[in-house]
Scaffold this active site. Structure first.
Site, PDB file in Angstrom:
ATOM      1  CD  GLU A 248      -2.606  -1.317   2.486  1.00  0.00           C
ATOM      2  OE1 GLU A 248      -3.094  -0.330   3.014  1.00  0.00           O
ATOM      3  OE2 GLU A 248      -2.618  -2.443   2.982  1.00  0.00           O
ATOM      4  CB  CYS A 282      -1.597   7.266   1.478  1.00  0.00           C
ATOM      5  SG  CYS A 282      -2.972   6.382   2.249  1.00  0.00           S
TER       6      CYS A 282
HETATM    7  P1  NAD Z   1       8.707   4.753   4.046  1.00  0.00           P
HETATM    8  O1  NAD Z   1       8.631   3.947   2.814  1.00  0.00           O
HETATM    9  O2  NAD Z   1       9.859   5.655   4.222  1.00  0.00           O
HETATM   10  O3  NAD Z   1       8.695   3.783   5.325  1.00  0.00           O
HETATM   11  C1  NAD Z   1       7.628   2.860   5.525  1.00  0.00           C
HETATM   12  C2  NAD Z   1       8.151   1.664   6.280  1.00  0.00           C
HETATM   13  O4  NAD Z   1       8.985   0.909   5.402  1.00  0.00           O
HETATM   14  C3  NAD Z   1       9.021   2.030   7.478  1.00  0.00           C
HETATM   15  O5  NAD Z   1       8.741   1.146   8.542  1.00  0.00           O
HETATM   16  C4  NAD Z   1      10.423   1.836   6.948  1.00  0.00           C
HETATM   17  O6  NAD Z   1      11.365   1.569   7.962  1.00  0.00           O
HETATM   18  C5  NAD Z   1      10.216   0.647   6.038  1.00  0.00           C
HETATM   19  N1  NAD Z   1      11.225   0.464   4.992  1.00  0.00           N
HETATM   20  C6  NAD Z   1      11.896   1.408   4.301  1.00  0.00           C
HETATM   21  N2  NAD Z   1      12.754   0.829   3.433  1.00  0.00           N
HETATM   22  C7  NAD Z   1      12.609  -0.506   3.567  1.00  0.00           C
HETATM   23  C8  NAD Z   1      13.221  -1.646   2.958  1.00  0.00           C
HETATM   24  N3  NAD Z   1      14.167  -1.519   2.023  1.00  0.00           N
HETATM   25  N4  NAD Z   1      12.817  -2.877   3.337  1.00  0.00           N
HETATM   26  C9  NAD Z   1      11.856  -3.033   4.277  1.00  0.00           C
HETATM   27  N5  NAD Z   1      11.265  -1.992   4.917  1.00  0.00           N
HETATM   28  C10 NAD Z   1      11.633  -0.750   4.554  1.00  0.00           C
HETATM   29  O7  NAD Z   1       7.321   5.543   4.155  1.00  0.00           O
HETATM   30  P2  NAD Z   1       6.877   6.597   5.261  1.00  0.00           P
HETATM   31  O8  NAD Z   1       7.653   7.855   5.002  1.00  0.00           O
HETATM   32  O9  NAD Z   1       6.892   5.995   6.602  1.00  0.00           O
HETATM   33  O10 NAD Z   1       5.345   6.811   4.895  1.00  0.00           O
HETATM   34  C11 NAD Z   1       4.922   7.741   3.943  1.00  0.00           C
HETATM   35  C12 NAD Z   1       4.547   7.039   2.661  1.00  0.00           C
HETATM   36  O11 NAD Z   1       3.625   6.002   2.942  1.00  0.00           O
HETATM   37  C13 NAD Z   1       3.828   7.959   1.696  1.00  0.00           C
HETATM   38  O12 NAD Z   1       4.269   7.727   0.388  1.00  0.00           O
HETATM   39  C14 NAD Z   1       2.373   7.559   1.839  1.00  0.00           C
HETATM   40  O13 NAD Z   1       1.573   7.853   0.721  1.00  0.00           O
HETATM   41  C15 NAD Z   1       2.493   6.105   2.091  1.00  0.00           C
HETATM   42  N6  NAD Z   1       1.304   5.589   2.772  1.00  0.00           N
HETATM   43  C16 NAD Z   1       0.446   4.799   2.061  1.00  0.00           C
HETATM   44  C17 NAD Z   1      -0.716   4.334   2.655  1.00  0.00           C
HETATM   45  C18 NAD Z   1      -1.678   3.467   1.892  1.00  0.00           C
HETATM   46  O14 NAD Z   1      -2.571   2.903   2.529  1.00  0.00           O
HETATM   47  N7  NAD Z   1      -1.551   3.320   0.586  1.00  0.00           N
HETATM   48  C19 NAD Z   1      -1.002   4.676   3.973  1.00  0.00           C
HETATM   49  C20 NAD Z   1      -0.092   5.469   4.677  1.00  0.00           C
HETATM   50  C21 NAD Z   1       1.068   5.920   4.061  1.00  0.00           C
END
Ligand code: NAD
Length: 476
Positions: A248, A282
């Site tokens: 997501e 998001c």
């Molecule tokens: P992010 O991708 O920086 O981090 C999300 C999670 O992924 C964190 O726990 C992070 O530590 C982990 N992560 C990062 N790199 C990784 C890797 N290589 N392997 C495994 N895990 C990894 O995102 P964020 O800044 O926390 O959140 C914001 C983003 O999330 C925005 O783009 C937003 O649109 C999206 N978002 C989407 C939804 C949805 O339901 N579609 C909901 C909320 C947020």
């Protein structure tokens, strides 16, 4: 400063590294707590525990498993004020919204507990009169849930509730930016008697701990809510394993305002959608397309609406939003606005970093004149900045709304039922909202098209993310 621990195999533990993550209150800029900084050893311990616990957990009846979800909901309700305060402090979410997130999370656990006696397999007709074909639905196994910082508590439940209900065990990794409310929940449920290893919480970085959870041989599914970049990394890292991923990711939701729209309703819907949690959601409105015939009236009212918004202390009454999550996010959105203006867009209101003494604030900002192919119209901003685009032709506006690498949510404001139905048919997004702001129901299915993701969450289809089928051919 409060110290929190991971939950691995039923025990509250520090990280094997002995290191810590300091967690900042973005509004006050004070360090309010610390979480263990785990690495691949913590991933291995949690996944080993989850792997060992899963078969016995799957042998329990769904109704027995659901009882734990019901207890989680009760624990949340019993501690709802404390959890909401912690959430407010670790992510500068306004108090009312933090409380809503906590309360909805309890409802979410109850909702999935209710599926215990409802999900089912199939009996399929055979070509052989002396045979029955049964399609069983079985748990995938060990489900890893990786969470973002913007709705850390609710998204945690989105990953735990369906997984545990169908008989998966679970390892949850919160964002390093906002791990505290989740770790407090882990502490609260650690005494409920849940079989050891069924539900584990580990904390640490994405590229280290997150990657280790993805590549480990014991993970059977990784469900990420986060950025496209993290989604790409998870697909790459899991390629060798041929593992199911449920992603997501980001959004760039268009709102289309039709000539017959209730303008006041549309102004309120767009304002609320764009500015909730400082624009860091998001599925919220990231670009608005307004028909020429109502453009001046709509834009004038939207400007007044944006200028009336109070922002500041998340605990204060009457504020709509507070600080951005951190300095990096503030600099990112500020840079995007500067580049939009340099490319020819005009700021109608706002447009600046706001100095409130502490915190990372940006003014509620509207701009017009941005080109369809510009960065501010194409890329996720994740801040209180909204480009407005004028339209005249239906096919053209639908093409522009669909012209985006993201496909999470969209909205239309119209009072005409035929326009409504036609627009829903023509819009290529996982969700379309009509005459309301962008927020999904827990019984729906939150799933993005294109780069917004693979698979989804909530409702019946969210449950199926954690199931795999087994067909049995039974001759008699
Ligand atoms: P992010 O991708 O920086 O981090 C999300 C999670 O992924 C964190 O726990 C992070 O530590 C982990 N992560 C990062 N790199 C990784 C890797 N290589 N392997 C495994 N895990 C990894 O995102 P964020 O800044 O926390 O959140 C914001 C983003 O999330 C925005 O783009 C937003 O649109 C999206 N978002 C989407 C939804 C949805 O339901 N579609 C909901 C909320 C947020």
């Amino acid at each position: 400063m409060a110290t929190y621990q991971q939950l691995i195999n039923g025990e509250l533990v520090d990280a094997t590294t002995g290191d810590w993550i300091d967690v900042e209150n973005p509004y006050t800029n004070e360090i309010i707590g610390r979480a263990p900084k785990g690495n691949e050893n913590d991933a291995d311990a949690a996944l080993s525990a989850a792997k060992a616990a899963q078969p016995a957990w799957a042998r329990q009846t769904p109704a027995a498993r659901a009882e734990y979800l019901t207890q989680f909901a009760q624990v949340i309700r019993d501690n709802r004020i404390e959890l909401a305060q912690l959430l407010m402090h670790e992510q500068a979410k306004i108090a009312g919204l933090a409380q809503v997130e906590i309360d909805v999370t309890a409802v979410y656990f109850d909702y999935y507990a209710g599926w215990a006696r409802k999900y089912e397999g199939e009996v399929i007709s055979s070509d052989d009169p002396q045979e029955n074909i049964f399609l069983f639905q079985k748990p995938i196994g060990v489900a890893v849930g990786i969470c973002p910082w913007n709705f850390p508590f609710f998204v945690m439940a989105r990953k735990v509730a369906p997984a545990l209900l169908v008989g998966c065990s679970s390892v949850i990794k919160p964002s390093s930016t906002t791990p505290l409310t989740t770790l407090r929940f882990a502490e609260l449920i650690s005494s409920l008697g849940l079989p050891k290893g069924v539900l584990n919480f580990v904390t640490g970085g994405g590229a280290t701990l997150g990657a280790a959870l993805t590549t480990h041989p014991y993970s059977d599914l990784v469900s990420l809510t986060g950025s496209v970049d993290a989604g790409v990394e998870i697909i790459k890292n899991s390629a060798e394993k041929i593992m199911k991923t449920s992603l997501e990711l980001g959004g760039k939701a268009p709102a289309i305002i039709f000539p017959d729209a209730d303008i006041d309703l549309a102004v309120k819907g767009v304002t609320d959608s764009r500015l909730i949690y400082s624009g860091q959601v998001c599925n919220c409105c990231e670009r608005v397309y307004v028909h020429s015939s109502i453009y001046d009236e709509f834009v004038s009212k939207l400007k007044a609406s944006f200028e009336a918004v109070q922002y500041g202390d998340p605990a204060a009454d009457g504020v709509t939003y507070s600080s951005q999550i951190d300095k990096g996010q503030l600099e990112k959105i500020s840079g995007m606005l500067d580049r939009a203006v340099a490319a020819g867009a005009t700021v109608l209101t706002g447009g600046h970093v706001a100095d409130k003494g502490t915190g990372y604030f940006f003014e509620p900002t509207l701009l017009e004149g941005a080109a369809q192919d510009s960065e501010i119209v194409q890329k996720e901003v994740f801040g209180p900045i909204l480009p407005i685009i004028r339209w005249d032709d239906y096919d053209d506006v639908i093409a522009k709304a669909n012209d985006c690498e993201y496909g999470l949510t969209s909205s239309v404001f119209t009072t005409n039922v035929s326009t409504t139905m036609q627009a829903i048919k023509d819009l290529n997004f996982g969700e379309t909202y009509v005459n309301r702001e962008h927020f999904e129901g827990i019984q729906g299915f939150h799933a993005g098209w294109r780069k917004s993701g693979i698979g989804g969450a909530d409702g019946k289809w969210g449950l199926h993310e954690y199931l795999q089928s087994q067909v049995a051919y039974i001759r008699y």
